[in-house]
Design a protein around this motif. Sequence first.
Motif, PDB file in Angstrom:
ATOM      1  N   LEU A  44       0.826  -1.213   0.000  1.00  0.00           N
ATOM      2  CA  LEU A  44       0.000   0.000   0.000  1.00  0.00           C
ATOM      3  C   LEU A  44       0.860   1.264   0.000  1.00  0.00           C
ATOM      4  N   ALA A  45       2.074   1.165   0.559  1.00  0.00           N
ATOM      5  CA  ALA A  45       2.980   2.316   0.530  1.00  0.00           C
ATOM      6  C   ALA A  45       3.464   2.628  -0.885  1.00  0.00           C
ATOM      7  N   LEU A  46       3.291   1.667  -1.794  1.00  0.00           N
ATOM      8  CA  LEU A  46       3.703   1.857  -3.186  1.00  0.00           C
ATOM      9  C   LEU A  46       2.535   2.284  -4.071  1.00  0.00           C
ATOM     10  N   CYS A  47       1.471   2.789  -3.429  1.00  0.00           N
ATOM     11  CA  CYS A  47       0.241   3.131  -4.161  1.00  0.00           C
ATOM     12  C   CYS A  47       0.493   4.025  -5.368  1.00  0.00           C
ATOM     13  N   ASP A  48       1.362   5.024  -5.185  1.00  0.00           N
ATOM     14  CA  ASP A  48       1.581   5.974  -6.282  1.00  0.00           C
ATOM     15  C   ASP A  48       2.159   5.289  -7.510  1.00  0.00           C
ATOM     16  N   LEU A  49       3.027   4.278  -7.280  1.00  0.00           N
ATOM     17  CA  LEU A  49       3.607   3.557  -8.411  1.00  0.00           C
ATOM     18  C   LEU A  49       2.541   2.731  -9.122  1.00  0.00           C
ATOM     19  N   PHE A  50       1.690   2.070  -8.347  1.00  0.00           N
ATOM     20  CA  PHE A  50       0.642   1.249  -8.946  1.00  0.00           C
ATOM     21  C   PHE A  50      -0.350   2.091  -9.730  1.00  0.00           C
ATOM     22  N   GLU A  51      -0.692   3.262  -9.180  1.00  0.00           N
ATOM     23  CA  GLU A  51      -1.648   4.132  -9.871  1.00  0.00           C
ATOM     24  C   GLU A  51      -1.083   4.610 -11.203  1.00  0.00           C
ATOM     25  N   THR A  52       0.229   4.878 -11.233  1.00  0.00           N
ATOM     26  CA  THR A  52       0.859   5.363 -12.460  1.00  0.00           C
ATOM     27  C   THR A  52       0.763   4.333 -13.580  1.00  0.00           C
ATOM     28  N   ALA A  87      -2.007  -6.268  -2.628  1.00  0.00           N
ATOM     29  CA  ALA A  87      -1.785  -6.604  -1.225  1.00  0.00           C
ATOM     30  C   ALA A  87      -2.598  -7.830  -0.832  1.00  0.00           C
ATOM     31  N   ALA A  88      -3.826  -7.930  -1.348  1.00  0.00           N
ATOM     32  CA  ALA A  88      -4.692  -9.064  -1.018  1.00  0.00           C
ATOM     33  C   ALA A  88      -4.203 -10.349  -1.670  1.00  0.00           C
ATOM     34  N   ASP A  89      -3.473 -10.236  -2.774  1.00  0.00           N
ATOM     35  CA  ASP A  89      -3.027 -11.418  -3.513  1.00  0.00           C
ATOM     36  C   ASP A  89      -2.199 -12.366  -2.662  1.00  0.00           C
ATOM     37  N   VAL A  90      -1.379 -11.798  -1.759  1.00  0.00           N
ATOM     38  CA  VAL A  90      -0.464 -12.661  -1.005  1.00  0.00           C
ATOM     39  C   VAL A  90      -1.238 -13.679  -0.175  1.00  0.00           C
ATOM     40  N   ARG A  91      -2.439 -13.331   0.290  1.00  0.00           N
ATOM     41  CA  ARG A  91      -3.223 -14.266   1.102  1.00  0.00           C
ATOM     42  C   ARG A  91      -3.659 -15.480   0.279  1.00  0.00           C
ATOM     43  N   THR A  92      -3.800 -15.301  -1.019  1.00  0.00           N
ATOM     44  CA  THR A  92      -4.218 -16.432  -1.854  1.00  0.00           C
ATOM     45  C   THR A  92      -3.112 -17.470  -1.979  1.00  0.00           C
ATOM     46  N   PHE A  93      -1.878 -17.091  -1.614  1.00  0.00           N
ATOM     47  CA  PHE A  93      -0.761 -18.016  -1.710  1.00  0.00           C
ATOM     48  C   PHE A  93      -0.457 -18.692  -0.371  1.00  0.00           C
ATOM     49  N   ALA A 140      -4.374  -2.265  -3.597  1.00  0.00           N
ATOM     50  CA  ALA A 140      -5.107  -3.075  -2.619  1.00  0.00           C
ATOM     51  C   ALA A 140      -5.270  -4.506  -3.124  1.00  0.00           C
ATOM     52  N   ALA A 141      -5.505  -4.659  -4.407  1.00  0.00           N
ATOM     53  CA  ALA A 141      -5.653  -6.004  -4.981  1.00  0.00           C
ATOM     54  C   ALA A 141      -4.328  -6.752  -4.902  1.00  0.00           C
TER      55      ALA A 141
END
Length: 211
Positions: A181-189, A198-204, A195-196
């Motif tokens: 989530l701290a990398l939000c600005d990079l993901f938005e760019t 971050a949630a992915d890791v739980r699926t593993f 958020a998706a």
Amino acid sequence: MVILPGERVPIARLLGFLEHGERMAHVCAQRQAALAPDPKACRFLTTQARQEAMHAVVFRGAIAWLAPRHLGEAPFLPALEDYRRLLTEALDRGDWLESLLAEQVILEGLGEAILTRIESGLEKRQAPFRRLRRVLLHQEEAHHEFGRRVLERAMAEGSRELDDLRLRTQDYLALTESMVLALCDLFETIEEDAAAWAADVRTFLPIWLTA
């Protein structure tokens, strides 16, 4: 190659985060090899340490190609440093199972989740080095699966440490979510949902660990 000019720096910075994580994984696997309870696990972890070092070099090369001025400019993430501290403390205690939880299961799970999403994006952008990218992803999957197998074997043997590990899992997961989530600005760019990711890791993660 269809990477837009405005995407080069954010992708390079995201790879810088991954490079930092690979270097941490390299050191961890070296220390885990010394803690391994049997020669087979020791050999696997020694190989993993070499592979993690190679991954870091590959990511660094990709950063140099994408945005050479930003080489070595990994974003500073307090959560990653806190994660390193918890993992180092586990290794210092000789806590074999917690080190596997933190490194192979959660951190490698995060790496696998991120690389899977990056691979999808790079495929859309017709990026080169497809075979090399697949090798890296396959190795991340193998590291993650190794940790899962060892923990599942400990569970089957009725290890009393597993209840403590379930509680510890929440500390590590909270830090991985903070990192992403701290990398939000990079993901938005690059038009991705942090958020998706971050949630992915739980699926593993194995269900029994998070239940």
